[in-house]
Design a protein around this motif. Structure first.
Motif, PDB file in Angstrom:
ATOM      1  N   VAL A   1      27.689  54.030  92.204  1.00 60.24           N
ATOM      2  CA  VAL A   1      27.799  55.483  93.218  1.00 60.24           C
ATOM      3  C   VAL A   1      29.310  56.563  92.197  1.00 60.24           C
ATOM      4  N   MET A   2      28.848  57.207  91.920  1.00 64.04           N
ATOM      5  CA  MET A   2      29.882  57.980  91.211  1.00 64.04           C
ATOM      6  C   MET A   2      30.190  59.386  92.109  1.00 64.04           C
ATOM      7  N   ASP A   3      30.770  59.582  92.858  1.00 61.92           N
ATOM      8  CA  ASP A   3      31.699  60.556  93.567  1.00 61.92           C
ATOM      9  C   ASP A   3      30.929  61.949  93.144  1.00 61.92           C
ATOM     10  N   ALA A   4      31.313  62.679  94.180  1.00 61.57           N
ATOM     11  CA  ALA A   4      30.711  64.054  94.018  1.00 61.57           C
ATOM     12  C   ALA A   4      31.100  65.004  92.391  1.00 61.57           C
ATOM     13  N   ASN A   5      32.517  65.027  92.635  1.00 64.52           N
ATOM     14  CA  ASN A   5      33.369  65.195  91.631  1.00 64.52           C
ATOM     15  C   ASN A   5      34.161  64.021  91.892  1.00 64.52           C
ATOM     16  N   THR A   6      35.349  64.800  90.721  1.00 61.37           N
ATOM     17  CA  THR A   6      36.309  64.118  90.013  1.00 61.37           C
ATOM     18  C   THR A   6      38.317  65.248  90.534  1.00 61.37           C
ATOM     19  N   GLU A   7      38.087  66.209  91.631  1.00 55.57           N
ATOM     20  CA  GLU A   7      38.764  66.818  92.063  1.00 55.57           C
ATOM     21  C   GLU A   7      40.615  65.806  92.765  1.00 55.57           C
ATOM     22  N   HIS A   8      41.170  66.431  92.532  1.00 52.66           N
ATOM     23  CA  HIS A   8      42.397  66.028  93.566  1.00 52.66           C
ATOM     24  C   HIS A   8      43.114  65.423  92.254  1.00 52.66           C
ATOM     25  N   GLY A   9      43.074  66.129  91.007  1.00 54.00           N
ATOM     26  CA  GLY A   9      43.886  65.123  89.966  1.00 54.00           C
ATOM     27  C   GLY A   9      43.551  63.508  89.848  1.00 54.00           C
ATOM     28  N   GLN A  10      42.343  63.031  90.372  1.00 54.48           N
ATOM     29  CA  GLN A  10      42.341  61.457  90.519  1.00 54.48           C
ATOM     30  C   GLN A  10      40.858  61.643  89.230  1.00 54.48           C
ATOM     31  N   SER A  11      41.376  61.043  88.438  1.00 53.09           N
ATOM     32  CA  SER A  11      39.989  60.658  87.031  1.00 53.09           C
ATOM     33  C   SER A  11      39.421  59.744  87.808  1.00 53.09           C
ATOM     34  N   GLN A  12      38.695  59.053  87.240  1.00 52.98           N
ATOM     35  CA  GLN A  12      37.433  58.247  87.663  1.00 52.98           C
ATOM     36  C   GLN A  12      38.100  56.700  87.123  1.00 52.98           C
ATOM     37  N   SER A  13      38.139  55.655  87.404  1.00 53.60           N
ATOM     38  CA  SER A  13      38.545  54.854  87.224  1.00 53.60           C
ATOM     39  C   SER A  13      37.911  53.689  86.493  1.00 53.60           C
ATOM     40  N   SER A  14      38.222  52.802  85.422  1.00 54.31           N
ATOM     41  CA  SER A  14      37.203  51.259  84.980  1.00 54.31           C
ATOM     42  C   SER A  14      37.311  50.314  85.892  1.00 54.31           C
ATOM     43  N   ASN A  15      35.810  49.729  85.859  1.00 53.19           N
ATOM     44  CA  ASN A  15      36.136  48.283  86.458  1.00 53.19           C
ATOM     45  C   ASN A  15      37.652  47.298  86.113  1.00 53.19           C
ATOM     46  N   LYS A  16      38.918  47.202  84.944  1.00 55.05           N
ATOM     47  CA  LYS A  16      39.823  47.004  85.032  1.00 55.05           C
ATOM     48  C   LYS A  16      40.936  47.601  84.930  1.00 55.05           C
ATOM     49  N   SER A  17      41.347  47.357  86.053  1.00 55.09           N
ATOM     50  CA  SER A  17      43.062  48.692  86.445  1.00 55.09           C
ATOM     51  C   SER A  17      44.051  47.560  85.025  1.00 55.09           C
ATOM     52  N   ALA A  18      45.376  48.751  85.599  1.00 56.47           N
ATOM     53  CA  ALA A  18      46.030  48.403  84.919  1.00 56.47           C
ATOM     54  C   ALA A  18      46.734  47.349  84.871  1.00 56.47           C
ATOM     55  N   SER A  19      46.834  46.444  85.723  1.00 58.43           N
ATOM     56  CA  SER A  19      47.327  44.982  85.893  1.00 58.43           C
ATOM     57  C   SER A  19      46.383  43.722  86.305  1.00 58.43           C
ATOM     58  N   SER A  20      45.516  44.099  87.211  1.00 58.27           N
ATOM     59  CA  SER A  20      44.430  43.173  88.659  1.00 58.27           C
ATOM     60  C   SER A  20      43.813  42.571  87.271  1.00 58.27           C
ATOM     61  N   GLY A  21      43.751  42.751  85.913  1.00 62.89           N
ATOM     62  CA  GLY A  21      42.244  42.077  85.833  1.00 62.89           C
ATOM     63  C   GLY A  21      41.043  43.247  86.141  1.00 62.89           C
ATOM     64  N   VAL A  22      39.706  42.360  85.430  1.00 64.83           N
ATOM     65  CA  VAL A  22      38.846  42.933  86.470  1.00 64.83           C
ATOM     66  C   VAL A  22      37.976  42.522  87.354  1.00 64.83           C
ATOM     67  N   LEU A  23      37.422  43.915  87.792  1.00 67.11           N
ATOM     68  CA  LEU A  23      37.199  43.774  89.881  1.00 67.11           C
ATOM     69  C   LEU A  23      36.354  43.273  89.749  1.00 67.11           C
ATOM     70  N   ARG A  24      35.921  42.666  90.485  1.00 65.64           N
ATOM     71  CA  ARG A  24      34.527  42.645  91.110  1.00 65.64           C
ATOM     72  C   ARG A  24      33.787  43.640  91.258  1.00 65.64           C
ATOM     73  N   ASP A  25      32.354  43.383  91.285  1.00 68.31           N
ATOM     74  CA  ASP A  25      31.567  44.490  92.266  1.00 68.31           C
ATOM     75  C   ASP A  25      31.468  44.183  93.292  1.00 68.31           C
ATOM     76  N   VAL A  26      31.046  45.602  93.785  1.00 70.78           N
ATOM     77  CA  VAL A  26      30.796  45.689  95.148  1.00 70.78           C
ATOM     78  C   VAL A  26      29.898  47.078  95.951  1.00 70.78           C
ATOM     79  N   HIS A  27      28.426  45.646  96.387  1.00 70.53           N
ATOM     80  CA  HIS A  27      27.648  46.764  96.376  1.00 70.53           C
ATOM     81  C   HIS A  27      26.838  47.385  98.024  1.00 70.53           C
ATOM     82  N   ILE A  28      26.893  47.885  98.250  1.00 68.03           N
ATOM     83  CA  ILE A  28      26.668  49.018  99.524  1.00 68.03           C
ATOM     84  C   ILE A  28      25.341  49.380  99.582  1.00 68.03           C
ATOM     85  N   SER A  29      24.809  49.076 100.685  1.00 66.75           N
ATOM     86  CA  SER A  29      23.756  50.119 100.922  1.00 66.75           C
ATOM     87  C   SER A  29      23.083  50.897 100.559  1.00 66.75           C
ATOM     88  N   ALA A  30      22.164  51.327 100.421  1.00 65.47           N
ATOM     89  CA  ALA A  30      22.206  53.229  99.815  1.00 65.47           C
ATOM     90  C   ALA A  30      22.119  54.086 101.063  1.00 65.47           C
TER      91      ALA A  30
END
Length: 278
Positions: free
Chosen positions: A79-108
């Motif tokens: 899921v890609m956001d429509a854009n990256t306004e409001h000074g927010q950048s795309q995050s990665s699956n790895k946050s600064a300190s919490s390690g690798v985040l588990r994937d989440v699946h949602i219905s299309a």
């Protein structure tokens, strides 16, 4: 900007042994019992054994919830956001300190169906909110339930009421509250200060928790999927004691307070059930 009470949930270090039954759940009204404990009190299942939820249940796209044991990659898209306004950048699956985040699946179809259910409120410039319930299987969260609780709304807020009904459904189906969704009927797509406090109560329990903002009148960004940065945003919200709409200070590590999620995927094979409790 949805307002909700603080919620709590069971630990998620391991998979709930009841989760295997969630691959096929028949729809219909049921009697549910439970309330997640709040920060200042604990209640057991027996405290809510007399709660009965009579809801209009919808299923999309079939009358049975089903999960994909081995989903094909062609049926899954990030899921890609429509854009990256409001000074927010795309995050990665790895946050600064919490390690690798588990994937989440949602219905299309989840976001589209929610907008349809919120249409009447949207036309009146009233917000609508919903809770996203998921089960954990093989290290991945699958969102199979959208709960739209009774709520009180204005053009800039949405307060869920009768929380026991929503909590009871989650307990009945052994669901984790991995996220929430709400509309900004006449505003842009962003997380308000109230939204951030609401989301903190989710993410403090489940690091993968996410917030979907639907902004149908925002021509540049009609939706966004957000989370608090960690540890930056989480620390700011943990320390903040203010209520209502207010500014938040900068994070100590220079990260934005909230960011876009990149561990949420649309799964065209994933079906979900809707409980509209209004």
């Amino acid at each position: 900007m949805a307002e909700r009470n603080h919620i709590s949930a069971r630990g998620i270090d391991g998979e709930n042994p009841r989760l295997s039954s969630l691959c096929s759940v028949e729809s219909g009204s049921s009697c549910f019992a439970c309330k997640f404990p709040g920060p200042n009190f604990l209640k057991t299942t027996s405290d809510y054994q007399n709660i009965t939820v009579h809801s209009v249940t919808q299923c999309s796209p079939s009358p049975v919830i089903s999960c994909t044991e081995k989903p094909q990659s062609s049926n899954i898209s990030q899921v890609m956001d429509a854009n990256t306004e409001h000074g927010q950048s795309q995050s990665s699956n790895k946050s600064a300190s919490s390690g690798v985040l588990r994937d989440v699946h949602i219905s299309a179809r989840l976001m589209e169906d929610f907008l349809d259910l919120a249409k009447e409120n949207t036309e009146k410039d009233l917000e609508t909110c919903g809770i996203l319930g998921a089960f954990l299987k093989n290290g991945t969260f699958y969102v199979t339930t959208l709960i739209i609780p009774k709520q009180e709304s204005t053009s800039s807020s949405c307060q869920a009421t009768n929380d026991e009904e929503a909590f009871a459904i989650q307990n009945e189906h052994s669901l984790f509250p991995v996220g929430w969704i709400h509309t900004h009927p006449s505003q842009s797509c962003f997380m308000s200060s109230v939204d951030l406090h609401t989301h903190y109560s989710y993410q403090v329990m489940i690091p993968e928790a996410f917030a979907i903002v639907m902004a149908p009148t925002d021509t540049s960004s009609s939706y966004g999927i957000f989370r608090l940065s960690d540890p930056g945003g989480m620390s700011v919200l943990k320390a903040c004691q203010e209520q209502g709409f207010h500014p938040h200070g900068e994070t100590t590590d220079g990260s934005p307070v909230f960011e876009h999620c990149s561990n949420v995927y649309k799964n065209s094979n994933l079906r979900f059930e809707i409980f509209d409790l209004r």
